[in-house]
Motif scaffolding. Structure first.
Motif, PDB file in Angstrom:
ATOM      1  N   THR A 482     -67.868-110.608 -33.863  1.00 15.06           N
ATOM      2  CA  THR A 482     -67.296-110.291 -32.552  1.00 15.06           C
ATOM      3  C   THR A 482     -67.695-108.887 -32.138  1.00 15.06           C
ATOM      4  N   PRO A 483     -68.386-108.706 -31.021  1.00 14.89           N
ATOM      5  CA  PRO A 483     -68.744-107.350 -30.560  1.00 14.89           C
ATOM      6  C   PRO A 483     -67.555-106.689 -29.884  1.00 14.89           C
ATOM      7  N   LEU A 484     -67.443-105.370 -30.060  1.00 11.99           N
ATOM      8  CA  LEU A 484     -66.373-104.587 -29.437  1.00 11.99           C
ATOM      9  C   LEU A 484     -66.949-103.819 -28.256  1.00 11.99           C
ATOM     10  N   PRO A 485     -66.520-104.087 -27.036  1.00  8.40           N
ATOM     11  CA  PRO A 485     -67.051-103.334 -25.900  1.00  8.40           C
ATOM     12  C   PRO A 485     -66.552-101.890 -25.869  1.00  8.40           C
ATOM     13  N   LEU A 486     -65.406-101.625 -26.480  1.00  6.95           N
ATOM     14  CA  LEU A 486     -64.816-100.299 -26.403  1.00  6.95           C
ATOM     15  C   LEU A 486     -64.079-100.028 -27.703  1.00  6.95           C
ATOM     16  N   ARG A 487     -64.311 -98.842 -28.270  1.00  3.35           N
ATOM     17  CA  ARG A 487     -63.598 -98.436 -29.471  1.00  3.35           C
ATOM     18  C   ARG A 487     -62.581 -97.364 -29.090  1.00  3.35           C
ATOM     19  N   VAL A 488     -61.336 -97.575 -29.492  1.00  8.63           N
ATOM     20  CA  VAL A 488     -60.229 -96.740 -29.047  1.00  8.63           C
ATOM     21  C   VAL A 488     -59.531 -96.165 -30.280  1.00  8.63           C
ATOM     22  N   ARG A 489     -59.037 -94.926 -30.131  1.00  7.54           N
ATOM     23  CA  ARG A 489     -58.304 -94.260 -31.205  1.00  7.54           C
ATOM     24  C   ARG A 489     -57.115 -93.534 -30.600  1.00  7.54           C
ATOM     25  N   LEU A 490     -55.932 -93.730 -31.196  1.00  4.18           N
ATOM     26  CA  LEU A 490     -54.711 -93.089 -30.731  1.00  4.18           C
ATOM     27  C   LEU A 490     -54.184 -92.174 -31.832  1.00  4.18           C
ATOM     28  N   ILE A 491     -53.957 -90.889 -31.475  1.00  2.00           N
ATOM     29  CA  ILE A 491     -53.464 -89.897 -32.431  1.00  2.00           C
ATOM     30  C   ILE A 491     -52.171 -89.325 -31.877  1.00  2.00           C
ATOM     31  N   MET A 492     -51.162 -89.183 -32.753  1.00  2.00           N
ATOM     32  CA  MET A 492     -49.881 -88.605 -32.368  1.00  2.00           C
ATOM     33  C   MET A 492     -49.534 -87.505 -33.367  1.00  2.00           C
ATOM     34  N   ASP A 517     -63.850 -99.273 -13.865  1.00  2.00           N
ATOM     35  CA  ASP A 517     -62.434 -99.492 -13.547  1.00  2.00           C
ATOM     36  C   ASP A 517     -61.636 -99.864 -14.793  1.00  2.00           C
ATOM     37  N   VAL A 518     -61.669 -98.976 -15.772  1.00  2.00           N
ATOM     38  CA  VAL A 518     -60.923 -99.172 -17.016  1.00  2.00           C
ATOM     39  C   VAL A 518     -59.586 -98.465 -16.881  1.00  2.00           C
ATOM     40  N   THR A 519     -58.514 -99.151 -17.278  1.00  2.00           N
ATOM     41  CA  THR A 519     -57.158 -98.606 -17.185  1.00  2.00           C
ATOM     42  C   THR A 519     -56.599 -98.425 -18.590  1.00  2.00           C
ATOM     43  N   PHE A 520     -56.153 -97.214 -18.902  1.00  2.00           N
ATOM     44  CA  PHE A 520     -55.494 -96.905 -20.166  1.00  2.00           C
ATOM     45  C   PHE A 520     -54.010 -96.691 -19.872  1.00  2.00           C
ATOM     46  N   THR A 521     -53.143 -97.397 -20.593  1.00  2.00           N
ATOM     47  CA  THR A 521     -51.697 -97.290 -20.428  1.00  2.00           C
ATOM     48  C   THR A 521     -51.098 -96.820 -21.738  1.00  2.00           C
ATOM     49  N   LEU A 522     -50.348 -95.735 -21.680  1.00  2.00           N
ATOM     50  CA  LEU A 522     -49.689 -95.178 -22.864  1.00  2.00           C
ATOM     51  C   LEU A 522     -48.195 -95.408 -22.725  1.00  2.00           C
ATOM     52  N   LYS A 523     -47.634 -96.180 -23.672  1.00  2.00           N
ATOM     53  CA  LYS A 523     -46.205 -96.490 -23.674  1.00  2.00           C
ATOM     54  C   LYS A 523     -45.472 -95.356 -24.386  1.00  2.00           C
ATOM     55  N   TRP A 548     -53.910 -93.953 -16.980  1.00  2.00           N
ATOM     56  CA  TRP A 548     -55.139 -93.291 -16.554  1.00  2.00           C
ATOM     57  C   TRP A 548     -56.089 -94.350 -16.014  1.00  2.00           C
ATOM     58  N   HIS A 549     -56.759 -94.044 -14.928  1.00  2.00           N
ATOM     59  CA  HIS A 549     -57.770 -94.937 -14.361  1.00  2.00           C
ATOM     60  C   HIS A 549     -59.137 -94.251 -14.487  1.00  2.00           C
ATOM     61  N   ILE A 550     -60.027 -94.850 -15.273  1.00  2.00           N
ATOM     62  CA  ILE A 550     -61.366 -94.303 -15.491  1.00  2.00           C
ATOM     63  C   ILE A 550     -62.346 -95.110 -14.639  1.00  2.00           C
ATOM     64  N   PRO A 551     -63.017 -94.488 -13.680  1.00  2.00           N
ATOM     65  CA  PRO A 551     -63.929 -95.265 -12.809  1.00  2.00           C
ATOM     66  C   PRO A 551     -65.088 -95.885 -13.579  1.00  2.00           C
ATOM     67  N   GLU A 552     -65.688 -95.160 -14.515  1.00  2.00           N
ATOM     68  CA  GLU A 552     -66.834 -95.694 -15.255  1.00  2.00           C
ATOM     69  C   GLU A 552     -66.942 -94.971 -16.593  1.00  2.00           C
ATOM     70  N   ILE A 553     -67.264 -95.751 -17.641  1.00  2.00           N
ATOM     71  CA  ILE A 553     -67.476 -95.199 -18.979  1.00  2.00           C
ATOM     72  C   ILE A 553     -68.954 -95.360 -19.310  1.00  2.00           C
ATOM     73  N   VAL A 585     -55.259-101.162 -23.154  1.00  2.00           N
ATOM     74  CA  VAL A 585     -56.505-100.985 -22.403  1.00  2.00           C
ATOM     75  C   VAL A 585     -56.756-102.256 -21.601  1.00  2.00           C
ATOM     76  N   ARG A 586     -57.110-102.100 -20.320  1.00  2.00           N
ATOM     77  CA  ARG A 586     -57.438-103.223 -19.458  1.00  2.00           C
ATOM     78  C   ARG A 586     -58.806-102.961 -18.833  1.00  2.00           C
ATOM     79  N   PHE A 587     -59.706-103.941 -18.965  1.00  2.00           N
ATOM     80  CA  PHE A 587     -61.015-103.835 -18.332  1.00  2.00           C
ATOM     81  C   PHE A 587     -61.541-105.240 -18.090  1.00  2.00           C
ATOM     82  N   SER A 588     -62.548-105.336 -17.242  1.00  2.00           N
ATOM     83  CA  SER A 588     -63.207-106.616 -16.955  1.00  2.00           C
ATOM     84  C   SER A 588     -64.637-106.325 -16.517  1.00  2.00           C
ATOM     85  N   TYR A 589     -65.506-107.329 -16.693  1.00  2.00           N
ATOM     86  CA  TYR A 589     -66.924-107.172 -16.357  1.00  2.00           C
ATOM     87  C   TYR A 589     -67.456-108.515 -15.886  1.00  2.00           C
ATOM     88  N   GLN A 590     -68.393-108.467 -14.956  1.00  2.00           N
ATOM     89  CA  GLN A 590     -69.067-109.655 -14.456  1.00  2.00           C
ATOM     90  C   GLN A 590     -70.550-109.351 -14.333  1.00  2.00           C
TER      91      GLN A 590
END
Length: 625
Positions: A482-492, A517-523, A548-553, A585-590
């Motif tokens: 399974t390929p990962l389109p995005l690798r994410v790391r959360l540090i507290m 148009d990637v959206t990052f939501t921190l609870k 956070w709304h990131i227009p392009e990565i 993380v929420r994203f979509s691609y076409q």
């Protein structure tokens, strides 16, 4: 199968008695007895060097032991259980069944019962053929009963009547013997009670009872009074309803005329006490918030260039109308666009805002003769489908724990869009296609009513036209493929009462195109009193979410960082460790390529059975914690 035959065989001489079951031929029993005798003689003569258990220390005649078992026969093999009483063997014959151990123990029990019969008939353990011949008939019938199965109670009764009573009483003693010994009554003693019970039931069923005339008259009088009372109550209710209907429906309530102390059910206290405890008795009084809670709350926003200022939220001195004018209007108000354009006015060279461009566009050929073209043909250009279209929709799920990938999964669905059906045409859509790039697929699922597999990645579709896309194939990928389109790391991290959080993200450089148009939501664990974020973010206090709304990565670039810092009122380290922060993380691609690399090809080269449109993939449960 239990014991098949019982026999009495002396050490020297012919057999005294043989008793077999109905389905076991006596000839086979005699063969087993002859084989047992030959086995005894062979052991006694020393011809057989090894016993069954491999022990030869029993002397010249191993079968001279008091009891045991031996397997005899060559072609038809039988197991013989024996007990030696004085000079006579009491033998039990059964089959050789290694799997059923209960067979052996049941046969041993029957042989033991036969030994009891023999010892009782000879009045002791001095058992000889002469003594057995005197009681031959009783021994024969007793062994016949024992062979077919007998309880210990009846066996004791048989042994007691072996010498005293006649033979017939011993044979027919099974009817009442057990019930008599257990203390129960026989049917002959109980039958008379059953007859009396049946006669009593019949007499009670035919009996009839009559009430006295005085009782019936008294009951009629009471019933008459009840009926009159019921009618009076109903008449009274009807009158009350009529009176209520005649009242004015808009008249004031009668509660206004009541005394003040009776309104609401509260009575005045005679002592006129102003004690606060009496007024608050029985009420849950919440504690007042601290004085710091009434002060204004400042939310600072920090960017790359430094401090951006912030917005103050308070009850008394609110700066919200000053910062955003008109935000509380009916349609939202908002910012004035002239601030960003400048003092110059926008030139109105296009008249009505560009609507005249419709006239300069190419008119349909149908209007060339001067006829007015319909408005919907001018405004909307509908592109008709040339044929059936297929595309892939994939959903990627992943869970990161700090920088480690805990779980991953990809579910894909192949959709088919048929040509919209026409009322006059019921033609079915039918074609074949091939699926490539399926090396990492874990499982394929087909919709059997519309698609069938031809093998080697070939599929055949046959379905009626539909207005909605039809899911015809579903698949899942292996986790390692399974390929990962995005690798994410959360540090507290927390230092003192400050809680710092950071999300790092980096894109997969092998993606077909960068994510947009990637959206990052921190609870957040609590509702923040003060918050400092980098870059700008949107805070939802009711949901305790920071977005956070990131227009392009970019595909190849430095990892992005999203920071947030907030004070926590708890000073104990245990409570700080219990705080849980989760990022979504929420994203979509076409595009023309699918995320998994799976592609749809025609079954044969050069054919246009279907048209492959843009594929899509989107995030499902894409979280980091």
């Amino acid at each position: 199968m239990s014991c098949l035959a019982l026999s009495l065989q002396p050490t020297n001489g012919s057999d005294i008695l043989l008793q077999t079951r109905e389905w076991f031929p006596p000839a086979r029993a005699l063969v087993a007895l002859s084989a047992f005798r030959q086995t005894r003689f062979a052991f006694a003569a020393g011809k057989h060097n090894s016993a069954e258990d491999g022990d030869t220390s029993l002397g010249d005649d191993p079968l001279a032991a008091s009891s045991g078992q031996v397997i005899v026969g060559v072609e038809s093999r039988y197991r013989v259980i024996y007990r030696l009483v004085n000079s006579i063997y009491v033998l039990g014959i059964t089959t050789v069944d290694d799997d059923c151990v209960n067979n052996v123990f049941e046969c041993i029990s029957i042989v033991n019962q036969a030994v009891s019969v023999v010892v009782t008939a000879c009045r002791g353990v001095d058992v000889t053929p002469e003594k057995l011949s005197r009681k031959y008939a009783e021994v024969y019938m007793a062994l016949d009963i024992v062979l077919r199965g007998v309880s210990n109670i009846r066996l004791a009764a048989m042994l007691a009547s072996l010498h005293g009573d006649n033979l017939s009483k011993m044979v027919h003693s099974a009817v009442n013997t057990e019930s008599r010994i257990r203390g129960a009554d026989s049917w002959g003693n109980v039958e008379i009670y059953s007859i009396e019970h049946e006669a009593s039931v019949q007499s009670f069923s035919n009996a009839s009872f009559e009430l006295p005339a005085e009782t019936l008259e008294a009951g009629d009088e009471v019933a008459a009074t009840l009926v009159i009372t019921g009618q009076a109550e109903t008449d009274q209710k009807e009158k009350v309803e009529e009176v209520e209907e005649e009242k004015d429906p808009f008249a004031a309530s009668e509660k206004l005329n009541k005394p003040e102390e009776l309104v609401g059910g509260f009575k005045k206290d005679k002592e006129q006490s102003s004690d606060l405890s009496k007024a608050l008795a029985g009420l849950d009084v919440t504690t007042l918030p601290p004085a710091a809670a009434t002060q204004s709350t400042h939310i600072g926003v920090e960017g790359f260039e430094g401090e951006y200022g912030g917005i103050e939220f308070s009850h008394d001195n609110s700066t919200l109308p000053e910062d955003f004018e008109g935000l509380n209007q009916a349609w939202g108000g908002g910012l004035d666009a002239s601030e960003f354009v400048g003092p110059k006015k926008v030139p109105k060279s296009q008249g009505l805002g560009g609507l005249e461009l419709l006239h300069t566009s190419e008119a349909p050929k149908a209007a060339a003769d001067g006829a007015a073209a319909p408005l919907e043909d001018v405004l909307v250009t509908k592109s008709e489908m040339k044929g059936p279209e297929m595309y892939i929709l994939e959903e990627i799920n992943a869970e990161f724990r700090e920088s480690l990938l805990a779980r991953v999964g990809l579910m894909g669905t192949v959709y088919l869009k048929t040509v919209p059906p026409k009322p006059s045409d019921d033609k079915e859509t039918e074609f074949s296609f091939r699926v490539d790039g399926t090396s990492g697929v874990k499982r394929f699922v087909m919709q059997n009513s519309r698609i069938s597999s031809l093998g080697n990645g070939l599929f055949h579709v046959r379905t009626s036209p539909s207005t909605d896309p039809i899911p015809i194939l579903k698949y899942s990928l292996l986790p390692r493929s399974t390929p990962l389109p995005l690798r994410v790391r959360l540090i507290m991290r927390h230092s003192g009462t400050l809680l710092s959080m950071m999300i790092q993200y980096v894109s997969n450089p092998d993606l077909p195109a960068p994510l947009k148009d990637v959206t990052f939501t921190l609870k957040l664990p609590i509702d923040p009193r003060l918050l400092k974020v980098t870059p700008k973010a949107m805070l939802n206090r009711s949901e305790k979410e920071l977005k956070w709304h990131i227009p392009e990565i970019p595909l190849k670039g430095e990892p992005g960082r999203l920071r947030a810092r907030m004070p926590v009122d708890s000073s104990s380290e245990d409570e700080l460790e219990e705080l849980e922060v989760v990022g979504y993380v929420r994203f979509s691609y076409q595009g023309t390529r699918s995320l998994s690399g799976i592609s749809l090809q025609p079954a044969s080269e050069g054919s246009k059975d279907f048209y492959e449109v843009d594929h899509r993939y989107e995030s499902g449960e894409y979280i980091c914690n």
